[in-house]
Design a protein around this motif. Structure first.
Motif, mmCIF file in Angstrom:
data_model
loop_
_atom_site.group_PDB
_atom_site.id
_atom_site.type_symbol
_atom_site.label_atom_id
_atom_site.label_comp_id
_atom_site.label_asym_id
_atom_site.label_seq_id
_atom_site.Cartn_x
_atom_site.Cartn_y
_atom_site.Cartn_z
ATOM 1 N N THR A 1 4.089 1.344 6.137
ATOM 2 C CA THR A 1 4.316 0.176 6.986
ATOM 3 C C THR A 1 3.045 -0.118 7.781
ATOM 4 O O THR A 1 2.126 0.700 7.859
ATOM 5 N N ARG A 2 3.025 -1.269 8.406
ATOM 6 C CA ARG A 2 1.861 -1.657 9.190
ATOM 7 C C ARG A 2 1.650 -0.696 10.367
ATOM 8 O O ARG A 2 0.525 -0.345 10.690
ATOM 9 N N GLU A 3 2.736 -0.254 10.992
ATOM 10 C CA GLU A 3 2.573 0.653 12.124
ATOM 11 C C GLU A 3 2.148 2.044 11.672
ATOM 12 O O GLU A 3 1.385 2.728 12.360
ATOM 13 N N ILE B 1 2.399 -2.834 4.745
ATOM 14 C CA ILE B 1 1.059 -3.386 4.865
ATOM 15 C C ILE B 1 0.515 -3.650 3.467
ATOM 16 O O ILE B 1 0.719 -2.852 2.545
ATOM 17 N N THR B 2 -0.130 -4.773 3.291
ATOM 18 C CA THR B 2 -0.701 -5.084 1.983
ATOM 19 C C THR B 2 -2.017 -4.337 1.808
ATOM 20 O O THR B 2 -2.669 -3.951 2.779
ATOM 21 N N LEU C 1 0.840 -1.200 0.000
ATOM 22 C CA LEU C 1 0.000 0.000 0.000
ATOM 23 C C LEU C 1 0.873 1.247 0.000
ATOM 24 O O LEU C 1 1.749 1.399 0.849
ATOM 25 N N THR C 2 0.637 2.160 -0.938
ATOM 26 C CA THR C 2 1.369 3.422 -0.945
ATOM 27 C C THR C 2 0.692 4.424 -0.019
ATOM 28 O O THR C 2 -0.476 4.257 0.357
ATOM 29 N N TYR C 3 1.420 5.459 0.340
ATOM 30 C CA TYR C 3 0.835 6.520 1.161
ATOM 31 C C TYR C 3 -0.348 7.173 0.443
ATOM 32 O O TYR C 3 -1.359 7.501 1.065
#
Length: 333
Positions: A127-129, A191-192, A61-63
């Motif tokens: 990222t996931r976080e 994160i996907t 996932l991109t921003y």
């Protein structure tokens, strides 16, 4: 206050049974979040590649995509925010483009307090976080929710950015996010798109099924702005004093809370009238005002917000001040 009708419609659709439909992307079949992705697509919250009808659920996932998902999914907007000039995304994020498809979402995110680093690039992978933190910040814009007072132990806790730990913990205790079989969160992993969609769906459902905690009125932020005071003579002995303010919607009002006398000044304190519970109002800036009367022997000045610390138009003040008006006339224009 009740949620806006449009938002309620979205929530009701999300709570409905998850079913396979013609809305499903062609590449999400068999994915753990297949049904949730289909529902979000149906609501216009998610979009994929229109040429291939794919969502790429296992892709990073991109921003640009992540912030757009969060803003659209949780209905963040610019209602009630006044601007001197039209905002541009490059005002907050110089590495982005003002005419890009994601620009409006980042403007809204910045104005709603999502603390996205200023040097963020739209193409950067989340990222996931990071996604967890921004998602939780957006959730808390919907209200102050109660979370279970429980600390979830992560095997990779040392890898979590301390600034993000509170958001990660809230997502875990609410069941929106889960650890893997080894009790790891993998905070630094990308994160996907599929996992992000699942978290987003469950966050929207959380908002739909949980009532936010409303703080006592005396602890709520003062909702009125641009307070001004004016006075005009109605007789040789009495001045009419008007306090005006801007309110977020027509449900609010203003009243005189008290008047304290300090030397030759009459210090006027005001307090807000809150909207009636159960009613919905258009979100338009509205002028409100309250009127009282003060002896012309005193110069009326505006005090702080709330009841103040001085006398509140009691009998001891009334003898010297003449007509002062305890509550005055409250008007909503």
């Amino acid at each position: 206050m009740k949620k806006p009708i449009a938002a309620l419609g979205v929530m009701l659709l999300l709570i409905a049974a998850l079913t396979q439909s013609v809305w499903a992307f062609s590449d999400t079949k068999g994915h753990p979040n297949e049904a949730k992705i289909a529902e979000l697509q149906k609501l216009g919250i998610l979009s994929g590649d229109p040429k291939t009808d794919t969502f790429d659920p296992n892709g990073s996932l991109t921003y640009a995509a992540g912030i757009s998902m969060i803003v659209n999914g949780l209905g963040l907007n610019l209602d009630g925010i006044n601007f001197i000039k039209e905002p541009k995304v490059t005002d907050s994020f110089p590495n982005m483009k003002d005419d890009a498809w994601y620009a409006n979402a980042f403007i809204i995110a910045a104005m709603n307090g999502l603390d996205i680093p200023r040097d963020t690039k739209a193409s950067a992978v989340m990222t996931r976080e990071q996604f967890a933190h921004h998602l939780m910040q957006a959730l808390l814009k919907k209200g102050d929710y109660a979370f279970i007072d429980l600390y979830v132990v992560l095997k990779d806790e040392a890898e979590v950015n301390p600034d993000y730990m509170g958001s990660v913990q809230r997502l875990l205790v609410s069941g929106i996010a889960k650890l893997d079989d080894t009790q790891r969160f993998e905070p630094k992993a990308a994160i996907t798109r599929g996992d992000a969609a699942g978290w987003l769906y469950d966050t929207i459902r959380f908002v739909a099924t949980h009532e936010p905690i409303e703080p006592p009125v005396d602890q709520q932020p003062f909702p009125l702005s641009d307070l001004t005071l004016s006075a005009k003579a109605v007789s040789a002995d009495v001045n009419e004093v008007t306090v005006s303010a801007q309110a977020p919607n027509p449900g609010y009002g203003i009243r005189i809370a008290s008047i304290a006398f300090d030397g030759d000044q009459a210090v006027v304190y005001v307090e807000p009238i809150y909207p009636e519970k159960g009613k919905m109002y258009p979100q338009v800036i509205t002028q409100v005002k309250a009127v009282t009367y003060v002896s012309s022997a005193y110069k009326a000045v505006l005090g702080g917000q709330g009841a103040g610390t001085g006398s509140s138009s009691g009998s001891s003040a009334g003898g010297s001040a003449g007509i002062i008006g305890s509550d005055g006339d409250t008007q909503r224009d």
